[in-house]
Enzyme design. Sequence first.
Site, short mmCIF file in Angstrom:
data_model
loop_
_atom_site.label_atom_id
_atom_site.label_comp_id
_atom_site.label_asym_id
_atom_site.label_seq_id
_atom_site.Cartn_x
_atom_site.Cartn_y
_atom_site.Cartn_z
N SER A 256 0.83 -1.23 0.02
CA SER A 256 -0.06 0.15 0.20
C SER A 256 1.02 1.35 0.20
O SER A 256 2.09 1.30 0.34
CB SER A 256 -0.93 -0.06 1.18
OG SER A 256 -0.04 0.18 2.33
N LYS A 257 0.29 2.32 -0.44
CA LYS A 257 0.97 3.71 -0.57
C LYS A 257 1.43 3.93 0.91
O LYS A 257 2.59 4.69 0.96
CB LYS A 257 -0.07 4.71 -0.74
CG LYS A 257 -0.04 5.15 -2.23
CD LYS A 257 -1.14 6.35 -2.57
CE LYS A 257 -1.33 6.39 -4.04
NZ LYS A 257 -2.51 7.17 -4.39
N ARG A 258 0.73 3.67 1.81
CA ARG A 258 1.43 3.88 3.24
C ARG A 258 2.80 3.63 3.70
O ARG A 258 3.29 4.32 4.24
CB ARG A 258 0.18 3.70 4.53
CG ARG A 258 -0.47 4.78 4.70
CD ARG A 258 -1.67 4.08 5.53
NE ARG A 258 -2.58 3.28 4.94
CZ ARG A 258 -2.73 2.04 5.38
NH1 ARG A 258 -2.03 1.61 6.34
NH2 ARG A 258 -3.67 1.11 4.60
N GLY A 260 5.32 3.04 1.30
CA GLY A 260 6.25 3.29 0.26
C GLY A 260 5.54 3.84 -1.05
O GLY A 260 4.25 3.50 -0.93
#
Length: 486
Positions: A256-258, A260
């Site tokens: 997930s974006k969180r 990286g």
Amino acid sequence: MNNYNQIRVRFAPSPTGYLHVGGLRTALYNYLFARKNNGVFVLRIEDTDRARYVEGAVENLIDTLHWCGFDYDEGPQKNGSFGPYTQSERLEIYKSYTQTLIEQKKAYYCFCTQERISELRTAQENLKQQTKYDKLCLHLDHNVIAQKLKDGVPHVVRLNIEADKKVVVEDIIRGRVEFDSNLIDDQVLLKGDGYPTYHLANVIDDHLMKISHVIRGEEWLPSTPKHVLLYDAFGWEKPVFAHLPLLLNPDKSKLSKRQGDVAVEDYRAKGYLPESLVNFVALLGWNPGTEQEIFSLDELINIFSIEGVNKSGAVFNIEKLNAFNFEHLRKKNDTEVVRILKEYLAKSKFADHKFDDDKLFLIVEAMRPRISFVKEIIENSSYFFESPESYDQEVIQKRWKDDTSENLKSLAEEFSKLLNPKKEDYETALHKTAELLNIGNGKLIHGVRLALSGVGGGPGLYEILFILGKEESIRRIEKAIEKIRI
Ligand code: GLU
């Protein structure tokens, strides 16, 4: 294996504005599989969710795929016998196939309002039942349907899914997966706005585009029984399915974006080489079966096989990607690195400066063993492009002694006597000066390095001198003598 006589695969992204690394892996495996088997790699744009439409997303996607080095054979902006390859341009096709299913009573109009659907859902939830449509409209009289259609009553079209059926998905990575048809909702095929749902458009297009293998992420596995039911409803042969393992963060949660970057564009902007990103992504869920890890795209084509794809999730490890970048940069020839360096220079504060190629080649040669990213040449050694404006305080304290200025003056004088000096000539001149001053070479080396670069480390001093040239080196030594105070 099905009866298709040619391998045809597709990458079918929804244009959301960026290419997810998971999408890159899907595109790559499809590409490798096509190339390895003399097949065709199709790009199909699945843009039927108008709410998610993003301006310029398709162009960006095509550009990103191109940067990665794998071009498609058929798709938007290319010819092909199965176009158009953008779903929003195929709406009539979906409508007419849906019509056939309605005539055969395999699909039906549903006039239920959103309100009724929500109430139904709440009631089912309260009773702890599975939430699904109750087929109310399946039993409407055909005269009632005709009247409602005439009156323009908003509606969708649903697939009529038979109860108590076992739906089997044969997947070449996951094996046989069975689903219970009672747990599958009468899915919407055509939405209220006349657009098809993902399921309908995906199945019709895979069939019409003669796709032999559907290779896609595991997140689509739950949709596959719905697709299987649709293939059966149409009476079409199914493609071979291959669902790729999930990509995971190092803590094994879904990537997930969180934790990286997930967009290929982000890695591109950060300076990763397409070769290393592609190589890295290739190994996320596929095992070459040997110890070798660094591969070119051609090598990957040669050794890739769907059988080598794992079932279990693949961890996205950024350190490994960085190491790959270092390796791939090492393999690039100077001409290519210079080309990339020029692109970065054009976007840097040195955009207006003119640097001749000979000089850039020398810089690349000097810096190459010390960098993992081409842009580090500018970030770590801006002194090649401009005279330092400040000097590292720590180095000054350690290396700049009372006599350094005087010593450097003598050195500059010695340098000025040189005619078209080469690296060795600077070295000889420095040794000679040290001898005349009766000091160790080191006392000069550290001072002159600081004067030229403003910092303490970097490539060999004589290399720096040679790259900067005699005049510039002397200018910088004089400037440092003037500016550095202890
Ligand atoms: N449009 C889907 C996506 O965005 C395609 C899934 C599939 O390959 O069937 O990934």
